[in-house]
Design an enzyme around this catalytic site. Structure first.
Site, PDB file in Angstrom:
ATOM      1  N   CYS A 112       0.806  -1.230   0.000  1.00  0.00           N
ATOM      2  CA  CYS A 112       0.000   0.000   0.000  1.00  0.00           C
ATOM      3  C   CYS A 112       0.839   1.280   0.000  1.00  0.00           C
ATOM      4  CB  CYS A 112      -0.931   0.006   1.212  1.00  0.00           C
ATOM      5  SG  CYS A 112      -2.139  -1.319   1.161  1.00  0.00           S
TER       6      CYS A 112
HETATM    7  N1  LIG Z   1      -2.652  -5.761   1.991  1.00  0.00           N
HETATM    8  C1  LIG Z   1      -3.115  -4.666   2.567  1.00  0.00           C
HETATM    9  O1  LIG Z   1      -2.719  -4.311   3.673  1.00  0.00           O
HETATM   10  C2  LIG Z   1      -4.171  -3.823   1.893  1.00  0.00           C
HETATM   11  C3  LIG Z   1      -4.903  -2.914   2.672  1.00  0.00           C
HETATM   12  C4  LIG Z   1      -5.864  -2.123   2.071  1.00  0.00           C
HETATM   13  C5  LIG Z   1      -6.046  -2.205   0.702  1.00  0.00           C
HETATM   14  N2  LIG Z   1      -5.305  -3.070  -0.052  1.00  0.00           N
HETATM   15  C6  LIG Z   1      -5.580  -3.126  -1.485  1.00  0.00           C
HETATM   16  O2  LIG Z   1      -6.397  -4.253  -1.735  1.00  0.00           O
HETATM   17  C7  LIG Z   1      -6.057  -4.852  -2.990  1.00  0.00           C
HETATM   18  C8  LIG Z   1      -5.691  -6.295  -2.791  1.00  0.00           C
HETATM   19  O3  LIG Z   1      -4.524  -6.374  -1.978  1.00  0.00           O
HETATM   20  P1  LIG Z   1      -4.102  -7.687  -1.219  1.00  0.00           P
HETATM   21  O4  LIG Z   1      -3.033  -7.298  -0.268  1.00  0.00           O
HETATM   22  O5  LIG Z   1      -5.296  -8.415  -0.702  1.00  0.00           O
HETATM   23  O6  LIG Z   1      -3.468  -8.532  -2.429  1.00  0.00           O
HETATM   24  P2  LIG Z   1      -3.106 -10.081  -2.425  1.00  0.00           P
HETATM   25  O7  LIG Z   1      -2.033 -10.259  -3.435  1.00  0.00           O
HETATM   26  O8  LIG Z   1      -2.880 -10.555  -1.019  1.00  0.00           O
HETATM   27  O9  LIG Z   1      -4.438 -10.792  -2.930  1.00  0.00           O
HETATM   28  C9  LIG Z   1      -4.938 -10.622  -4.215  1.00  0.00           C
HETATM   29  C10 LIG Z   1      -5.491 -11.955  -4.690  1.00  0.00           C
HETATM   30  O10 LIG Z   1      -6.082 -11.737  -5.970  1.00  0.00           O
HETATM   31  C11 LIG Z   1      -5.861 -12.883  -6.767  1.00  0.00           C
HETATM   32  N3  LIG Z   1      -6.056 -12.494  -8.158  1.00  0.00           N
HETATM   33  C12 LIG Z   1      -5.268 -11.755  -8.966  1.00  0.00           C
HETATM   34  N4  LIG Z   1      -5.856 -11.591 -10.165  1.00  0.00           N
HETATM   35  C13 LIG Z   1      -7.037 -12.233 -10.119  1.00  0.00           C
HETATM   36  C14 LIG Z   1      -8.098 -12.424 -11.045  1.00  0.00           C
HETATM   37  N5  LIG Z   1      -8.042 -11.871 -12.259  1.00  0.00           N
HETATM   38  N6  LIG Z   1      -9.137 -13.161 -10.683  1.00  0.00           N
HETATM   39  C15 LIG Z   1      -9.199 -13.721  -9.440  1.00  0.00           C
HETATM   40  N7  LIG Z   1      -8.230 -13.571  -8.519  1.00  0.00           N
HETATM   41  C16 LIG Z   1      -7.162 -12.835  -8.854  1.00  0.00           C
HETATM   42  C17 LIG Z   1      -4.443 -13.279  -6.393  1.00  0.00           C
HETATM   43  O11 LIG Z   1      -4.182 -14.638  -6.724  1.00  0.00           O
HETATM   44  C18 LIG Z   1      -4.441 -13.027  -4.883  1.00  0.00           C
HETATM   45  O12 LIG Z   1      -4.828 -14.184  -4.161  1.00  0.00           O
HETATM   46  C19 LIG Z   1      -4.945  -3.975  -3.570  1.00  0.00           C
HETATM   47  O13 LIG Z   1      -5.491  -3.003  -4.380  1.00  0.00           O
HETATM   48  C20 LIG Z   1      -4.352  -3.320  -2.337  1.00  0.00           C
HETATM   49  O14 LIG Z   1      -3.732  -2.092  -2.635  1.00  0.00           O
HETATM   50  C21 LIG Z   1      -4.388  -3.897   0.526  1.00  0.00           C
END
Ligand SMILES: NC(=O)c1ccc[n+]([C@@H]2O[C@H](COP(=O)([O-])OP(=O)(O)OC[C@H]3O[C@@H](n4cnc5c(N)ncnc54)[C@H](O)[C@@H]3O)[C@@H](O)[C@H]2O)c1
Length: 435
Positions: free
Chosen positions: A275
């Site tokens: 992030c």
């Molecule tokens: N990690 C954090 O602390 C956090 C906090 C707030 C917001 N975010 C935001 O949330 C979003 C997700 O982050 P995250 O940390 O959960 O990511 P992550 O990588 O942990 O999880 C994303 C998941 O999406 C899956 N994926 C990717 N493409 C896909 C598709 N086309 N169809 C189905 N599944 C698919 C991946 O395999 C993965 O399991 C990002 O935009 C991030 O900026 C993250």
């Protein structure tokens, strides 16, 4: 005739709405479990089949989601995971939680969002609600998501509902979990906002409606830019304090006694995670399209980005003080995760510290109970137990991540320690070098 919004509101009220979550990572899985715990029928969609297998076996891979909680909803038949995107058509709600990284050029990489939206578009039907939760620049929902969804002829706000609701979860934070963090919701029109608010209202303590998807997108970027800029400021204060022989940690502790107008941020080896190092550049990229240069973001990026180099310089100075060159010295890192008590290494500054140390000829090892292996670039390392590291010997220890599990009393006794997190707070000894 019942409108799509009224019909879905009723299905949410009676807990009959079927919820699909695309992307089951740090954001998607906790959310899926919360909806399932509230009694909804939830299907997770992930392209990573190994995650689907673990979920269907009731096994959590996200530290914030206890396996017992996940297993309970899976065994009750309220949560399952699949890679079969055709099943999105069966959902009443499609909630997109896929990654939004940067390209090497620091431009937004929306390819994951686009793929997920294309999958949702194939199964889109009248009455569905599509929500984007991935952090992204203002305008993404209107300019990228909506046109893709409308390609089949259905209209947002008329035939289907569309909203943006930024995820604000803070992995590893036991005080504020998904349930306790207020949810900001901006819909494409009032119906979309109302229905999305009703949905989140079932699983989070409070919901904050805003007037548009753009405002909701900007809220998240303001929050994360605020953090990036303030961390940049405090890192700069740390650099100048060192020059002036002032303990910056003591300064911050005293400053935060002011009951108003000050909020503590702490220096460290640099920004990490999916992030804070990334999101502000989504904003500056978009602002540039409107001819606006985000000077604070760029400056904070420069200062924060220079911290790993500064840590390595402090290691070199510490070694120099005991007449050792960095070249050939053994340097042992405590922690490679990007922050305390998480198993996430994405963008971790420890990776840059390793790279810079190795480039200068140091032999690097590490201990991290959360990260058993590092396989990044040219570096393939495995975590070694503290005792094994001691037996093998090293010249300098660096506390890069302040995991709770570390034995700080023993670390403080090591001959030379560079502490980038003030984990050895209160211990004042010549063998300890603070950032
Ligand atoms: N990690 C954090 O602390 C956090 C906090 C707030 C917001 N975010 C935001 O949330 C979003 C997700 O982050 P995250 O940390 O959960 O990511 P992550 O990588 O942990 O999880 C994303 C998941 O999406 C899956 N994926 C990717 N493409 C896909 C598709 N086309 N169809 C189905 N599944 C698919 C991946 O395999 C993965 O399991 C990002 O935009 C991030 O900026 C993250």
């Amino acid at each position: 005739m019942t409108t799509p919004a009224a019909a879905l509101l009723e299905r949410i009220r009676t807990t009959q709405a079927r919820i699909g979550i695309i992307g089951l990572g740090y954001v998607g899985l906790p959310l899926a479990v919360e909806f399932a715990r509230a009694g909804f029928d939830v299907t997770g969609f992930d392209v990573d089949e190994s995650k689907n297998v673990q979920i269907n076996a009731g096994q959590s891979y996200i530290p914030d989601v206890p396996t017992a909680e996940l297993a309970e909803v899976v065994h009750a038949g309220r949560l399952r995971a699949t890679s079969d995107m055709a099943r999105l058509a069966e959902m009443d709600v499609v909630d997109i939680c896929v990654p939004t990284p940067l390209r090497k050029t620091k431009d937004p990489d929306l390819s994951y969002v686009v793929k997920a939206v294309e999958a949702a578009a194939k199964g889109l039907r009248r009455g569905q609600l599509v929500i984007l939760e991935s952090t992204t620049y203002p305008g993404t929902t209107d300019e990228v998501v909506q046109p893709l969804l409308e390609e089949g002829g259905l209209k947002a706000g008329v035939d289907f509902l569309l909203a943006f609701s930024p995820e604000r979860v803070d992995p590893g934070n036991a005080q504020y979990t998904t349930r306790q963090i207020p949810k900001v919701v901006g819909g494409h029109g009032p119906d979309s906002t109302e229905v999305a608010c009703a949905l989140y209202g079932r699983v989070v303590a409070s919901v904050v409606p805003v007037s548009s998807t753009r405002v909701a997108e900007m809220v998240k970027l303001l929050e994360n830019t605020f953090r990036a800029v303030n961390i940049g400021l405090v890192n700069e204060i740390a650099l100048m304090s060192n020059k002036m022989d002032i303990n910056v940690w003591e300064v911050i502790d005293a400053a935060k006694t002011k009951p108003f107008g000050f909020m503590p941020f702490y220096p460290g080896p640099g920004l990490g995670g999916h992030c804070i190092p990334i999101d502000p550049f989504y904003l500056s990229w978009k602002a540039r399209q409107s001819g606006f240069e985000c000077r604070f973001i760029e400056l904070a990026g420069q200062v924060n980005g220079s911290m790993p180099e500064y840590v390595v310089q402090r290691v070199a100075d510490a070694l120099n003080s005991v007449k050792k060159p960095i070249n050939g010295s053994r340097v042992h890192l405590f922690g490679v995760a990007y922050k305390r008590d998480v198993n996430d290494m994405r963008e971790s500054p420890a990776l840059d510290v390793i790279e810079l140390l190795v480039r200068r000829g140091a032999v690097v090892s590490y201990t991290d109970p959360w990260i058993p292996h590092v396989d990044e670039g040219h570096h393939r390392l495995s975590s070694v137990e503290f005792d094994q590291a001691l037996a093998e010997g090293f010249d300098c220890a660096v506390i890069t991540t302040d995991h709770v599990a570390f034995d700080y009393a023993r670390i403080a006794q090591l001959p030379l320690v560079v502490d980038t997190r003030n984990a050895l707070k209160g211990v004042s000894q010549p063998n300890i070098v603070r950032l």
